[in-house]
Motif scaffolding. Sequence first.
Motif, PDB file in Angstrom:
ATOM      1  N   VAL A 164      10.618  -0.260  -9.359  1.00 56.52           N
ATOM      2  CA  VAL A 164      10.025  -0.042  -8.029  1.00 56.52           C
ATOM      3  C   VAL A 164       8.697  -0.784  -7.936  1.00 56.52           C
ATOM      4  O   VAL A 164       8.391  -1.428  -6.931  1.00 56.52           O
ATOM      5  CB  VAL A 164       9.799   1.475  -7.769  1.00 56.52           C
ATOM      6  CG1 VAL A 164       9.381   1.713  -6.325  1.00 56.52           C
ATOM      7  CG2 VAL A 164      11.053   2.266  -8.093  1.00 56.52           C
ATOM      8  N   GLU A 165       7.929  -0.723  -9.026  1.00 57.29           N
ATOM      9  CA  GLU A 165       6.601  -1.340  -9.070  1.00 57.29           C
ATOM     10  C   GLU A 165       6.686  -2.836  -8.789  1.00 57.29           C
ATOM     11  O   GLU A 165       5.969  -3.390  -7.969  1.00 57.29           O
ATOM     12  CB  GLU A 165       6.004  -1.096 -10.462  1.00 57.29           C
ATOM     13  CG  GLU A 165       4.528  -1.318 -10.565  1.00 57.29           C
ATOM     14  CD  GLU A 165       3.708  -0.158 -10.049  1.00 57.29           C
ATOM     15  OE1 GLU A 165       2.692  -0.457  -9.397  1.00 57.29           O
ATOM     16  OE2 GLU A 165       4.048   1.006 -10.276  1.00 57.29           O
ATOM     17  N   ARG A 166       7.596  -3.533  -9.491  1.00 57.88           N
ATOM     18  CA  ARG A 166       7.637  -4.977  -9.321  1.00 57.88           C
ATOM     19  C   ARG A 166       8.319  -5.396  -8.027  1.00 57.88           C
ATOM     20  O   ARG A 166       8.044  -6.474  -7.516  1.00 57.88           O
ATOM     21  CB  ARG A 166       8.265  -5.647 -10.537  1.00 57.88           C
ATOM     22  CG  ARG A 166       9.640  -5.203 -10.951  1.00 57.88           C
ATOM     23  CD  ARG A 166       9.983  -5.975 -12.210  1.00 57.88           C
ATOM     24  NE  ARG A 166      11.099  -5.428 -12.954  1.00 57.88           N
ATOM     25  CZ  ARG A 166      11.320  -5.719 -14.229  1.00 57.88           C
ATOM     26  NH1 ARG A 166      10.498  -6.504 -14.876  1.00 57.88           N
ATOM     27  NH2 ARG A 166      12.358  -5.230 -14.861  1.00 57.88           N
ATOM     28  N   ALA A 167       9.187  -4.535  -7.481  1.00 57.50           N
ATOM     29  CA  ALA A 167       9.782  -4.847  -6.180  1.00 57.50           C
ATOM     30  C   ALA A 167       8.719  -4.763  -5.086  1.00 57.50           C
ATOM     31  O   ALA A 167       8.564  -5.677  -4.272  1.00 57.50           O
ATOM     32  CB  ALA A 167      10.931  -3.888  -5.880  1.00 57.50           C
ATOM     33  N   LEU A 168       7.932  -3.676  -5.096  1.00 54.02           N
ATOM     34  CA  LEU A 168       6.904  -3.501  -4.059  1.00 54.02           C
ATOM     35  C   LEU A 168       5.791  -4.539  -4.187  1.00 54.02           C
ATOM     36  O   LEU A 168       5.129  -4.865  -3.201  1.00 54.02           O
ATOM     37  CB  LEU A 168       6.318  -2.088  -4.126  1.00 54.02           C
ATOM     38  CG  LEU A 168       7.278  -0.964  -3.724  1.00 54.02           C
ATOM     39  CD1 LEU A 168       6.636   0.391  -3.931  1.00 54.02           C
ATOM     40  CD2 LEU A 168       7.722  -1.103  -2.272  1.00 54.02           C
ATOM     41  N   ARG A 169       5.602  -5.081  -5.402  1.00 56.60           N
ATOM     42  CA  ARG A 169       4.573  -6.110  -5.608  1.00 56.60           C
ATOM     43  C   ARG A 169       4.840  -7.349  -4.765  1.00 56.60           C
ATOM     44  O   ARG A 169       3.911  -8.034  -4.349  1.00 56.60           O
ATOM     45  CB  ARG A 169       4.535  -6.462  -7.108  1.00 56.60           C
ATOM     46  CG  ARG A 169       3.711  -7.688  -7.488  1.00 56.60           C
ATOM     47  CD  ARG A 169       2.228  -7.433  -7.290  1.00 56.60           C
ATOM     48  NE  ARG A 169       1.407  -8.584  -7.581  1.00 56.60           N
ATOM     49  CZ  ARG A 169       1.159  -9.570  -6.712  1.00 56.60           C
ATOM     50  NH1 ARG A 169       1.696  -9.550  -5.504  1.00 56.60           N
ATOM     51  NH2 ARG A 169       0.366 -10.571  -7.044  1.00 56.60           N
TER      52      ARG A 169
END
Length: 774
Positions: A164-169
């Motif tokens: 989720v972290e790298r997608a939202l980044r």
Amino acid sequence: MLASNIFQSCLRTRPHTRFTPVLPARLWSLRRNAATAAAVKPSEVAQEPVKEYPVFELSEEDHRRLKFQRNIGVSAHIDSGKTTLTERILYYTGRIRDIHEVRGRDNVGAKMDSMELEREKGITIQSAATFCDWVATMPATGDKEKYAINIIDTPGHVDFTIEVERALRVLDGAILVLCAVAGVQSQTTTVDRQMRRYNVPRISFINKMDRPGANPWRVINQIRQKLKIAAAAVQVPIGVEDDLRGVVDLVRWKAIYNEGEKGNKVVESDEIPAEVLELAKDKRRELLEQLAEVDDEIGEMLIMDEEPNTKQLAEAIRRATINLKFSPVFLGSAIKNTAVQPLLDGVCAYLPTPSESKVVAHDTSLPTTAPQVELQPASAAPLVALAFKLEEGRFGQLTYMRVYQGTMRKGQFIYHARTGKKVKVPRLVRMHSNEMEDIQEIGPGEICAIFGIDCASGDTFTDGTTSFSMTSMFVPEPVISLALKPVGAETPNFSRALNRFQKEDPTFRVHIDKESKETIISGMGELHLEIYVERMKREYNVECTTGKPRVAFRETITQRADFFYTHKKQTGGAGQYARVIGFVEPMEMNEETGKDVEFVNQVMGGNIPSNYIPACEKGFYEALEKGSLSGNPVCGTRLVLNDGLAHSVDSSELAFRLATIGAFREIYNAAKPIILEPIMTVEVVAPSEFQSAVIGGLNQRRGTIVDSEVREDEFTCIAEVALNDMFGYSSHLRGITQGKGEFSMEYKTHQPVLPQVQAELEAAYKKSLGQTKK
């Protein structure tokens, strides 16, 4: 007489001076430095060059393409219906021919769950990217316009939070999916925190409106209170629970129904059903009131008793959403194929274009304190792209990239910003879950994938004309560890699998225990590590056995302690000599750097030569790796080096490194160290009749009940429990709730353990040291 004349002439030729008092050396030094700084400052400011960057204006073609481009993610708590919603989006946009359910009887599984494990377990493990086209009805004008949408479906389990972290980044907007019955849950707040970290605007979608007990108005209040963001419904449901037939669009004031096979025919009517007319008027008024709090134009219109028209209302919702002040709330049921198309219209109408999202990069040729440079999504600008996800594909390493500026072409040479390596783009593809579509070039604001490039997650690529580098994403620390051992003889596939998983997932760590010589894997939870062990068996044919889970304990100090330590070793020839003087003290987490350990050099006068200071720092960080209480890493500590002594012959980097390690270990007990354990936020959802049994079970595990909420037939309990006490809770919960309860947990913080637990851990560590020596 001659002597007198000489004395008089000396007086005449001597320059006139006024009396200056004798200052202490340090004060004189400060005054001199201040005066020098004051004298030098104007000329320095005048001479300091300010680096200017060429401004690249967006062309007509860029404006036209970016206006109809959206990059969105679908994020939510476990089992809120993210993958089911994405499946409907792909079906209605014509990307897939048939709808397959996550746990469907046809054993095909949802399109975005391409991994065999995902389809078996019915959960999303890896984020998956796809793209589609949608002809949206714009609420402001009623016109139909064609949009290109890149979608990333993300996991809901906290164990896979890095996905989720790298997608939202790399995304410009997101859909936050909520369950109409459960509302805001623990992982919802985690996702909300991640969206705020990367300034991602969101629209909310309350799913499962067909379920008994669905109450969207309670969920909207939870969004306002728990997520602390203004929110209001832009739709009202027509019918409730099983009788859900459609929605009323409060912006365009139309009733929208889904008809035909699988709801693929959208029917709009100007006639609002009588049973929801009053509710729709109330909710439209509420929408205007919520908007008035965050948008000046609507606020002024309400003060003047003016009614905004459809265009003004739609533009106000878009403004407030992009400015991160408001979240429009859509309602529907993905599984019942109801109101998904209006949500797609909302994505196109209210979420930002790539040109409306502010993106900055750091120029690596300048100091880290230099202001960041804003990037422009212009095709003619120099290329800047960010690698945000790695995956081992059938054709080698697949690198997912977001192009922020410039154009990337097949066969082009690009430069790795961190290493400076020049690499060729051999193949450029757009992803559709696990399928690919070859393309020749890709423009700014797009998401693509590249084969054959060796890099890490979070690396920046340029075309070589700039030295820009983008900030990487936030990576949480692992909370649980397991000892891993292959069944039978170790094969090269064992290390190959671990290396690949480490490269793909920054939260998955591997190290060899120095004492037991075991391979230790660390991750975000039991499920996280269990999935990787299973993948090793399936993808690399390496069956492994795992030891008892280990909790990531930490040690810290509670008070200041001074050290005066001399390291002296004399053998034949040059010996070792180093003296270090200073103190250690407790340290709070620095919010800017995210670090809670620090080395401070305050040595004056060159008592320790400056070339030995890095060796002292290295020694300090080496000493932190293993505390003497339980052998766990030490955190929350600052070492201040005040003074020392070096020998012209016997001093060396090794001597000062060993001196710092020795000093830290010598005064460690004087600093009153304690052991810390990870505390988890645990959320349990179970039928109401088991409430007392669930709360009693949490109390037995030393849990602190933070919040509980009772609904019609089920209740939610949120508690803070030590991770060490949570092992085996899954089977315990199933037992006390007849298999009807479920729980999720997420790392919150480290807190001191109880005195008896600390004594047990110290005794166990001393025992293990004794066995190692034997």
